[in-house]
Design a protein around this motif. Structure first.
Motif, mmCIF file in Angstrom:
data_model
loop_
_atom_site.group_PDB
_atom_site.id
_atom_site.type_symbol
_atom_site.label_atom_id
_atom_site.label_comp_id
_atom_site.label_asym_id
_atom_site.label_seq_id
_atom_site.Cartn_x
_atom_site.Cartn_y
_atom_site.Cartn_z
ATOM 1 N N SER A 159 0.759 -1.318 -0.091
ATOM 2 C CA SER A 159 -0.020 -0.115 -0.096
ATOM 3 C C SER A 159 0.932 1.246 -0.049
ATOM 4 C CB SER A 159 -0.930 0.177 1.278
ATOM 5 O OG SER A 159 -1.963 -1.287 1.109
ATOM 6 N N CYS A 160 2.238 1.108 0.836
ATOM 7 C CA CYS A 160 2.920 2.429 0.841
ATOM 8 C C CYS A 160 3.443 2.648 -0.542
ATOM 9 C CB CYS A 160 4.037 1.965 1.805
ATOM 10 S SG CYS A 160 3.578 2.289 3.715
ATOM 11 N N VAL A 161 3.929 1.543 -1.227
ATOM 12 C CA VAL A 161 4.374 1.865 -2.708
ATOM 13 C C VAL A 161 3.511 2.327 -3.668
ATOM 14 C CG1 VAL A 161 5.436 0.509 -4.373
ATOM 15 C CG2 VAL A 161 6.096 0.030 -2.122
ATOM 16 N N LYS A 162 2.158 1.671 -3.436
ATOM 17 C CA LYS A 162 1.229 2.290 -4.455
ATOM 18 C C LYS A 162 0.860 3.644 -4.397
ATOM 19 C CE LYS A 162 -3.566 1.292 -5.785
ATOM 20 N NZ LYS A 162 -4.711 0.337 -5.589
ATOM 21 N N ALA A 163 0.691 4.031 -3.042
ATOM 22 C CA ALA A 163 0.569 5.211 -2.726
ATOM 23 C C ALA A 163 1.539 6.212 -3.191
ATOM 24 C CB ALA A 163 0.251 5.669 -1.202
ATOM 25 N N PHE A 164 2.645 5.975 -2.926
ATOM 26 C CA PHE A 164 3.996 7.065 -3.380
ATOM 27 C C PHE A 164 3.992 7.081 -4.881
ATOM 28 C CE2 PHE A 164 8.502 7.153 -4.652
ATOM 29 C CZ PHE A 164 8.656 8.490 -4.040
ATOM 30 N N ILE A 165 3.869 5.998 -5.359
ATOM 31 C CA ILE A 165 3.830 5.998 -6.929
ATOM 32 C C ILE A 165 2.839 7.117 -7.608
ATOM 33 C CG2 ILE A 165 3.746 4.752 -9.123
ATOM 34 C CD1 ILE A 165 5.023 2.769 -7.899
ATOM 35 N N GLU A 166 1.636 6.687 -6.915
ATOM 36 C CA GLU A 166 0.464 7.666 -7.288
ATOM 37 C C GLU A 166 0.730 9.179 -7.076
ATOM 38 O OE1 GLU A 166 -2.804 6.159 -5.332
ATOM 39 O OE2 GLU A 166 -3.101 4.164 -6.917
ATOM 40 N N ASP A 167 1.447 9.383 -6.011
ATOM 41 C CA ASP A 167 1.777 10.850 -5.619
ATOM 42 C C ASP A 167 2.598 11.424 -6.414
ATOM 43 O OD1 ASP A 167 0.097 10.962 -3.269
ATOM 44 O OD2 ASP A 167 1.580 10.614 -1.915
ATOM 45 N N VAL A 168 3.608 10.565 -6.981
ATOM 46 C CA VAL A 168 4.799 11.263 -7.770
ATOM 47 C C VAL A 168 3.999 11.223 -9.132
ATOM 48 C CG1 VAL A 168 7.061 10.317 -8.889
ATOM 49 C CG2 VAL A 168 6.340 9.904 -6.539
ATOM 50 N N GLY A 169 3.419 10.418 -9.767
ATOM 51 C CA GLY A 169 2.850 10.510 -11.000
ATOM 52 C C GLY A 169 3.434 10.362 -11.964
ATOM 53 N N PRO A 170 3.489 11.044 -13.118
ATOM 54 C CA PRO A 170 4.165 10.788 -14.246
ATOM 55 C C PRO A 170 5.666 10.714 -14.218
ATOM 56 C CG PRO A 170 3.133 12.928 -14.581
ATOM 57 C CD PRO A 170 2.691 12.261 -13.263
ATOM 58 N N ARG A 171 6.005 11.444 -13.170
ATOM 59 C CA ARG A 171 7.681 11.516 -13.070
ATOM 60 C C ARG A 171 8.356 9.984 -12.833
ATOM 61 N NH1 ARG A 171 6.000 16.288 -10.192
ATOM 62 N NH2 ARG A 171 6.974 18.095 -10.943
ATOM 63 N N TYR A 172 7.469 9.251 -12.108
ATOM 64 C CA TYR A 172 7.888 8.024 -11.711
ATOM 65 C C TYR A 172 8.492 7.033 -12.827
ATOM 66 C CZ TYR A 172 8.474 3.757 -9.128
ATOM 67 O OH TYR A 172 9.149 2.561 -8.597
ATOM 68 N N ASP A 173 9.504 6.509 -12.696
ATOM 69 C CA ASP A 173 10.296 5.849 -13.585
ATOM 70 C C ASP A 173 11.058 4.689 -13.167
ATOM 71 O OD1 ASP A 173 11.647 4.551 -15.933
ATOM 72 O OD2 ASP A 173 12.849 6.415 -16.266
ATOM 73 N N ALA A 174 10.718 3.314 -13.393
ATOM 74 C CA ALA A 174 11.425 2.165 -12.643
ATOM 75 C C ALA A 174 12.231 1.750 -13.400
ATOM 76 C CB ALA A 174 10.231 1.309 -12.043
ATOM 77 N N SER A 175 12.656 2.246 -14.697
ATOM 78 C CA SER A 175 13.186 1.385 -15.765
ATOM 79 C C SER A 175 14.810 0.904 -15.557
ATOM 80 C CB SER A 175 13.257 2.030 -17.006
ATOM 81 O OG SER A 175 13.680 3.408 -16.769
ATOM 82 N N GLU A 176 15.434 2.114 -14.734
ATOM 83 C CA GLU A 176 16.744 1.746 -14.177
ATOM 84 C C GLU A 176 17.105 1.337 -12.836
ATOM 85 O OE1 GLU A 176 19.098 2.185 -16.640
ATOM 86 O OE2 GLU A 176 17.429 2.835 -17.933
ATOM 87 N N GLY A 177 16.179 1.052 -12.064
ATOM 88 C CA GLY A 177 16.131 0.577 -10.797
ATOM 89 C C GLY A 177 16.694 -0.900 -10.530
ATOM 90 N N ILE A 178 17.807 -0.777 -9.413
ATOM 91 C CA ILE A 178 17.881 -2.180 -8.700
ATOM 92 C C ILE A 178 16.918 -3.162 -8.513
ATOM 93 C CG2 ILE A 178 20.365 -1.340 -8.121
ATOM 94 C CD1 ILE A 178 19.188 -1.394 -5.239
ATOM 95 N N THR A 179 17.187 -4.262 -8.805
ATOM 96 C CA THR A 179 16.125 -5.433 -8.521
ATOM 97 C C THR A 179 16.727 -6.565 -7.676
ATOM 98 O OG1 THR A 179 16.882 -6.774 -10.687
ATOM 99 C CG2 THR A 179 15.169 -5.068 -10.689
ATOM 100 N N LEU A 180 15.887 -7.374 -7.092
ATOM 101 C CA LEU A 180 16.317 -8.642 -6.578
ATOM 102 C C LEU A 180 16.619 -9.743 -7.290
ATOM 103 C CD1 LEU A 180 13.493 -8.615 -3.621
ATOM 104 C CD2 LEU A 180 15.923 -7.813 -3.198
ATOM 105 N N SER A 181 17.739 -10.505 -7.253
ATOM 106 C CA SER A 181 18.106 -11.478 -7.932
ATOM 107 C C SER A 181 17.426 -12.692 -7.847
ATOM 108 C CB SER A 181 19.625 -11.830 -7.860
ATOM 109 O OG SER A 181 19.655 -12.400 -6.438
#
Length: 312
Positions: A85-107
Protein backbone atom coordinates in the motif's frame (compact mmCIF):
# COMPACT_ATOMS: atom_id res chain seq x y z
CA UNK A 1 3.21 17.40 -6.67
CA UNK A 2 4.07 21.12 -6.88
CA UNK A 3 7.85 20.89 -7.04
CA UNK A 4 10.86 18.64 -6.51
CA UNK A 5 11.19 19.63 -2.85
CA UNK A 6 7.66 18.38 -2.21
CA UNK A 7 8.57 15.09 -3.88
CA UNK A 8 11.70 14.72 -1.73
CA UNK A 9 9.68 15.31 1.43
CA UNK A 10 7.14 12.74 0.32
CA UNK A 11 9.99 10.34 -0.50
CA UNK A 12 11.37 10.68 3.04
CA UNK A 13 7.93 10.03 4.53
CA UNK A 14 7.52 7.04 2.22
CA UNK A 15 10.84 5.47 3.26
CA UNK A 16 9.88 5.83 6.89
CA UNK A 17 6.40 4.36 6.40
CA UNK A 18 7.79 1.49 4.34
CA UNK A 19 10.42 0.76 7.01
CA UNK A 20 7.76 0.82 9.73
CA UNK A 21 5.98 -1.99 7.87
CA UNK A 22 8.99 -4.16 8.78
CA UNK A 23 9.31 -3.40 12.46
CA UNK A 24 10.77 -5.92 14.92
CA UNK A 25 12.06 -9.06 13.21
CA UNK A 26 10.80 -7.65 9.92
CA UNK A 27 14.05 -5.66 9.81
CA UNK A 28 15.95 -8.95 9.49
CA UNK A 29 14.00 -9.69 6.30
CA UNK A 30 14.99 -6.30 4.87
CA UNK A 31 18.64 -6.87 5.75
CA UNK A 32 18.51 -10.29 4.11
CA UNK A 33 16.86 -9.06 0.90
CA UNK A 34 19.23 -6.09 0.53
CA UNK A 35 22.39 -8.12 1.12
CA UNK A 36 23.39 -8.00 -2.56
CA UNK A 37 23.19 -4.21 -2.70
CA UNK A 38 24.72 -2.88 0.53
CA UNK A 39 28.19 -3.39 2.04
CA UNK A 40 28.58 -5.70 5.02
CA UNK A 41 29.71 -2.74 7.13
CA UNK A 42 26.25 -1.20 6.73
CA UNK A 43 24.32 -4.46 7.10
CA UNK A 44 26.24 -5.58 10.19
CA UNK A 45 25.60 -2.49 12.29
CA UNK A 46 23.95 -3.47 15.60
CA UNK A 47 21.82 -0.33 15.70
CA UNK A 48 20.52 -0.40 12.16
CA UNK A 49 16.92 0.22 11.17
CA UNK A 50 15.07 -0.25 7.92
CA UNK A 51 15.19 3.53 7.41
CA UNK A 52 18.98 3.46 7.70
CA UNK A 53 19.18 0.75 5.03
CA UNK A 54 17.00 2.70 2.60
CA UNK A 55 18.86 5.94 3.33
CA UNK A 56 22.06 4.10 2.40
CA UNK A 57 20.49 2.94 -0.86
CA UNK A 58 19.42 6.53 -1.57
CA UNK A 59 22.92 7.85 -0.88
CA UNK A 60 24.32 5.25 -3.29
CA UNK A 61 21.84 6.30 -5.97
CA UNK A 62 20.10 2.90 -6.00
CA UNK A 63 16.69 4.34 -5.12
CA UNK A 64 15.28 7.79 -5.72
CA UNK A 65 12.04 9.72 -5.50
CA UNK A 66 11.29 8.59 -9.05
CA UNK A 67 12.39 4.97 -8.69
CA UNK A 68 11.62 2.63 -5.77
CA UNK A 69 11.56 -0.52 -7.87
CA UNK A 70 13.39 -2.71 -5.36
CA UNK A 71 11.07 -1.63 -2.55
CA UNK A 72 8.11 -2.67 -4.69
CA UNK A 73 9.78 -6.06 -5.24
CA UNK A 74 10.45 -6.47 -1.52
CA UNK A 75 6.80 -5.77 -0.72
CA UNK A 76 5.68 -8.41 -3.23
CA UNK A 77 8.20 -11.08 -2.20
CA UNK A 78 7.42 -10.67 1.50
CA UNK A 79 3.65 -10.46 0.83
CA UNK A 80 3.49 -7.43 3.12
CA UNK A 81 0.14 -5.70 2.48
CA UNK A 82 1.13 -2.52 4.35
CA UNK A 83 4.34 -2.18 2.36
CA UNK A 84 2.46 -2.77 -0.90
CA UNK A 85 0.00 0.00 0.00
CA UNK A 86 2.89 2.37 0.78
CA UNK A 87 4.46 1.76 -2.63
CA UNK A 88 1.18 2.17 -4.48
CA UNK A 89 0.36 5.45 -2.70
CA UNK A 90 3.86 6.84 -3.29
CA UNK A 91 3.85 6.06 -7.01
CA UNK A 92 0.43 7.70 -7.34
CA UNK A 93 1.76 10.81 -5.55
CA UNK A 94 4.81 11.07 -7.79
CA UNK A 95 2.67 10.59 -10.88
CA UNK A 96 4.20 10.77 -14.38
CA UNK A 97 7.67 11.54 -13.01
CA UNK A 98 7.95 7.98 -11.75
CA UNK A 99 10.30 5.72 -13.78
CA UNK A 100 11.38 2.27 -12.55
CA UNK A 101 13.29 1.34 -15.70
CA UNK A 102 16.77 1.85 -14.22
CA UNK A 103 16.20 0.57 -10.69
CA UNK A 104 18.07 -2.20 -8.93
CA UNK A 105 16.22 -5.48 -8.51
CA UNK A 106 16.25 -8.65 -6.43
CA UNK A 107 18.17 -11.49 -8.08
CA UNK A 108 16.61 -14.89 -8.74
CA UNK A 109 19.05 -16.29 -6.18
CA UNK A 110 17.92 -13.82 -3.52
CA UNK A 111 14.21 -14.46 -4.12
CA UNK A 112 14.71 -18.24 -4.17
CA UNK A 113 16.64 -18.18 -0.91
CA UNK A 114 14.01 -15.93 0.70
CA UNK A 115 11.21 -18.29 -0.32
CA UNK A 116 13.15 -21.18 1.19
CA UNK A 117 13.75 -19.13 4.34
CA UNK A 118 9.98 -18.79 4.68
CA UNK A 119 9.84 -22.59 5.07
CA UNK A 120 12.82 -22.93 7.45
CA UNK A 121 11.74 -23.89 10.96
CA UNK A 122 13.17 -22.39 14.14
CA UNK A 123 11.61 -24.83 16.58
CA UNK A 124 13.81 -26.96 18.83
CA UNK A 125 15.67 -29.56 16.74
CA UNK A 126 14.36 -27.90 13.57
CA UNK A 127 16.25 -26.49 10.58
CA UNK A 128 18.16 -23.84 12.52
CA UNK A 129 19.41 -26.54 14.90
CA UNK A 130 20.51 -28.65 11.91
CA UNK A 131 22.33 -25.72 10.29
CA UNK A 132 24.18 -24.64 13.42
CA UNK A 133 25.19 -28.23 14.15
CA UNK A 134 26.29 -29.01 10.58
CA UNK A 135 28.34 -25.84 10.13
CA UNK A 136 29.67 -25.81 13.71
CA UNK A 137 28.02 -22.53 14.72
CA UNK A 138 26.64 -23.54 18.11
CA UNK A 139 29.14 -21.36 19.99
CA UNK A 140 27.87 -18.22 18.25
CA UNK A 141 24.47 -18.41 19.95
CA UNK A 142 22.27 -17.56 16.98
CA UNK A 143 18.60 -17.25 17.95
CA UNK A 144 16.88 -17.02 14.56
CA UNK A 145 17.17 -18.28 11.00
CA UNK A 146 17.92 -14.86 9.50
CA UNK A 147 21.08 -14.40 11.56
CA UNK A 148 22.23 -17.96 10.80
CA UNK A 149 21.87 -17.60 7.04
CA UNK A 150 23.25 -14.04 7.08
CA UNK A 151 26.39 -15.47 8.71
CA UNK A 152 26.59 -18.41 6.30
CA UNK A 153 26.30 -16.15 3.28
CA UNK A 154 29.21 -14.06 4.55
CA UNK A 155 31.47 -16.92 5.59
CA UNK A 156 30.49 -19.84 3.33
CA UNK A 157 29.11 -18.02 0.26
CA UNK A 158 26.36 -20.55 -0.32
CA UNK A 159 25.94 -20.02 -4.07
CA UNK A 160 29.64 -20.18 -4.98
CA UNK A 161 29.21 -23.76 -6.18
CA UNK A 162 26.41 -26.24 -6.66
CA UNK A 163 28.10 -28.47 -4.07
CA UNK A 164 27.74 -25.83 -1.36
CA UNK A 165 24.14 -25.20 -2.40
CA UNK A 166 23.29 -28.90 -2.13
CA UNK A 167 24.95 -29.24 1.27
CA UNK A 168 22.96 -26.31 2.59
CA UNK A 169 19.71 -27.70 1.20
CA UNK A 170 20.40 -31.13 2.70
CA UNK A 171 20.10 -29.69 6.22
CA UNK A 172 16.57 -28.35 5.70
CA UNK A 173 13.03 -29.70 5.65
CA UNK A 174 11.51 -31.08 2.47
CA UNK A 175 9.61 -27.94 1.45
CA UNK A 176 12.69 -25.75 1.76
CA UNK A 177 14.81 -28.34 -0.09
CA UNK A 178 12.39 -28.42 -3.03
CA UNK A 179 12.57 -24.64 -3.43
CA UNK A 180 16.37 -24.60 -3.28
CA UNK A 181 17.00 -27.61 -5.51
CA UNK A 182 14.81 -26.29 -8.29
CA UNK A 183 17.23 -23.34 -8.57
CA UNK A 184 20.63 -23.89 -10.13
CA UNK A 185 23.25 -21.47 -8.74
CA UNK A 186 25.93 -20.17 -11.07
CA UNK A 187 28.81 -21.93 -9.31
CA UNK A 188 31.54 -22.80 -11.74
CA UNK A 189 32.49 -26.18 -10.36
CA UNK A 190 30.32 -29.04 -9.10
CA UNK A 191 33.19 -30.50 -7.12
CA UNK A 192 34.82 -27.37 -5.70
CA UNK A 193 35.09 -27.61 -1.95
CA UNK A 194 33.77 -31.17 -1.91
CA UNK A 195 34.40 -33.01 1.35
CA UNK A 196 36.93 -35.79 1.68
CA UNK A 197 35.27 -39.20 1.87
CA UNK A 198 35.92 -42.57 3.43
CA UNK A 199 34.33 -45.95 3.05
CA UNK A 200 31.37 -47.15 5.07
CA UNK A 201 29.58 -44.66 7.29
CA UNK A 202 32.62 -43.07 8.92
CA UNK A 203 32.44 -39.37 9.71
CA UNK A 204 34.60 -36.98 7.70
CA UNK A 205 35.53 -33.37 8.21
CA UNK A 206 35.93 -30.55 5.74
CA UNK A 207 35.66 -26.80 5.73
CA UNK A 208 33.55 -24.22 3.94
CA UNK A 209 34.87 -20.69 4.12
CA UNK A 210 36.99 -21.58 7.13
CA UNK A 211 34.09 -23.10 9.07
CA UNK A 212 34.80 -26.59 10.32
CA UNK A 213 31.97 -29.09 10.14
CA UNK A 214 31.30 -32.77 10.51
CA UNK A 215 29.65 -34.75 7.74
CA UNK A 216 28.72 -38.35 7.07
CA UNK A 217 29.27 -40.34 3.90
CA UNK A 218 26.08 -42.27 4.53
CA UNK A 219 24.14 -40.33 1.88
CA UNK A 220 27.07 -39.65 -0.47
CA UNK A 221 26.04 -42.11 -3.18
CA UNK A 222 22.67 -40.44 -3.95
CA UNK A 223 22.42 -36.68 -3.56
CA UNK A 224 19.32 -34.62 -2.81
CA UNK A 225 19.70 -33.03 -6.24
CA UNK A 226 19.49 -36.45 -7.89
CA UNK A 227 16.47 -37.42 -5.81
CA UNK A 228 14.78 -34.21 -6.95
CA UNK A 229 15.43 -35.05 -10.62
CA UNK A 230 14.10 -38.58 -10.11
CA UNK A 231 11.00 -37.08 -8.48
CA UNK A 232 10.35 -35.00 -11.58
CA UNK A 233 10.77 -37.97 -13.93
CA UNK A 234 8.95 -40.66 -11.95
CA UNK A 235 5.42 -39.37 -12.48
CA UNK A 236 2.43 -41.62 -11.76
CA UNK A 237 4.67 -44.62 -11.04
CA UNK A 238 5.79 -43.19 -7.73
CA UNK A 239 3.19 -44.91 -5.58
CA UNK A 240 3.97 -48.32 -7.09
CA UNK A 241 7.67 -47.70 -6.54
CA UNK A 242 7.06 -46.66 -2.93
CA UNK A 243 4.96 -49.71 -2.02
CA UNK A 244 6.30 -52.47 -4.27
CA UNK A 245 9.91 -51.37 -4.42
CA UNK A 246 10.81 -49.35 -1.33
CA UNK A 247 8.70 -50.88 1.41
CA UNK A 248 6.30 -48.05 2.22
CA UNK A 249 2.66 -48.54 3.24
CA UNK A 250 -0.43 -46.71 2.01
CA UNK A 251 -0.64 -44.53 5.17
CA UNK A 252 2.94 -43.41 4.51
CA UNK A 253 1.96 -42.21 1.04
CA UNK A 254 -1.09 -40.43 2.43
CA UNK A 255 1.19 -38.57 4.83
CA UNK A 256 3.58 -37.53 2.06
CA UNK A 257 0.63 -36.24 0.04
CA UNK A 258 -0.85 -34.38 3.01
CA UNK A 259 2.46 -32.71 3.85
CA UNK A 260 2.89 -31.65 0.22
CA UNK A 261 -0.72 -31.14 -0.83
CA UNK A 262 0.18 -28.44 -3.36
CA UNK A 263 3.00 -30.34 -5.06
CA UNK A 264 3.04 -33.93 -6.29
CA UNK A 265 6.77 -33.57 -6.98
CA UNK A 266 7.16 -32.50 -3.37
CA UNK A 267 5.35 -35.65 -2.19
CA UNK A 268 7.54 -37.86 -4.37
CA UNK A 269 10.71 -36.15 -3.16
CA UNK A 270 9.59 -36.50 0.47
CA UNK A 271 9.07 -40.22 -0.08
CA UNK A 272 12.49 -40.71 -1.72
CA UNK A 273 14.19 -38.58 0.91
CA UNK A 274 12.57 -40.57 3.74
CA UNK A 275 13.64 -43.82 2.08
CA UNK A 276 17.20 -42.56 1.58
CA UNK A 277 17.55 -41.63 5.24
CA UNK A 278 16.33 -44.97 6.59
CA UNK A 279 18.34 -47.26 4.29
CA UNK A 280 21.53 -48.84 5.58
CA UNK A 281 24.44 -48.65 3.16
CA UNK A 282 26.10 -51.61 4.85
CA UNK A 283 24.17 -54.01 2.58
CA UNK A 284 24.32 -52.23 -0.80
CA UNK A 285 24.61 -48.68 -2.00
CA UNK A 286 21.45 -46.62 -2.20
CA UNK A 287 22.07 -46.23 -5.89
CA UNK A 288 21.91 -49.95 -6.62
CA UNK A 289 18.93 -50.46 -4.30
CA UNK A 290 16.94 -47.74 -5.99
CA UNK A 291 17.88 -49.00 -9.45
CA UNK A 292 16.67 -52.49 -8.54
CA UNK A 293 13.40 -51.09 -7.19
CA UNK A 294 12.85 -49.17 -10.42
CA UNK A 295 13.46 -52.32 -12.45
CA UNK A 296 10.90 -54.11 -10.31
CA UNK A 297 8.19 -51.72 -11.51
CA UNK A 298 9.58 -51.81 -15.07
CA UNK A 299 11.01 -48.30 -15.10
CA UNK A 300 14.21 -49.49 -16.75
CA UNK A 301 14.80 -46.06 -18.30
CA UNK A 302 15.21 -44.44 -14.89
CA UNK A 303 16.98 -47.49 -13.45
CA UNK A 304 19.70 -47.16 -16.09
CA UNK A 305 20.18 -43.44 -15.35
CA UNK A 306 20.48 -44.20 -11.65
CA UNK A 307 22.94 -47.05 -12.18
CA UNK A 308 25.31 -45.12 -14.43
CA UNK A 309 24.99 -41.90 -12.42
CA UNK A 310 23.46 -40.02 -15.33
CA UNK A 311 20.43 -38.45 -13.65
CA UNK A 312 21.53 -34.80 -13.73
Amino acid sequence: MSNMMDIEDTFTDFRQAFSNAYSGNGYLKLRFLLQDHLPISVLSSKYNTGMNLFNSLKDRGDISCTDVNIMSEIAKVTKNATAKSCVKAFIEDVGPRYDASEGITLSSYRKTLYNAMDEITEVECGDVHNLTAYYGLGHLGFQNKWDVVFHLEKEVKLNDTRVKWKRFADQLNTKAQIILLEYNPSGADDTEGAPSTTTGSQATTSTDGGICRQSSTQNSDLTAQELMEISKKLGFDWEELAIAGLGFKKPDLDRFKMDNRNSIIGAIFAMLDAWSKKVSVAEHTRRSQLANALKKIERNDLAEEVEINNIL
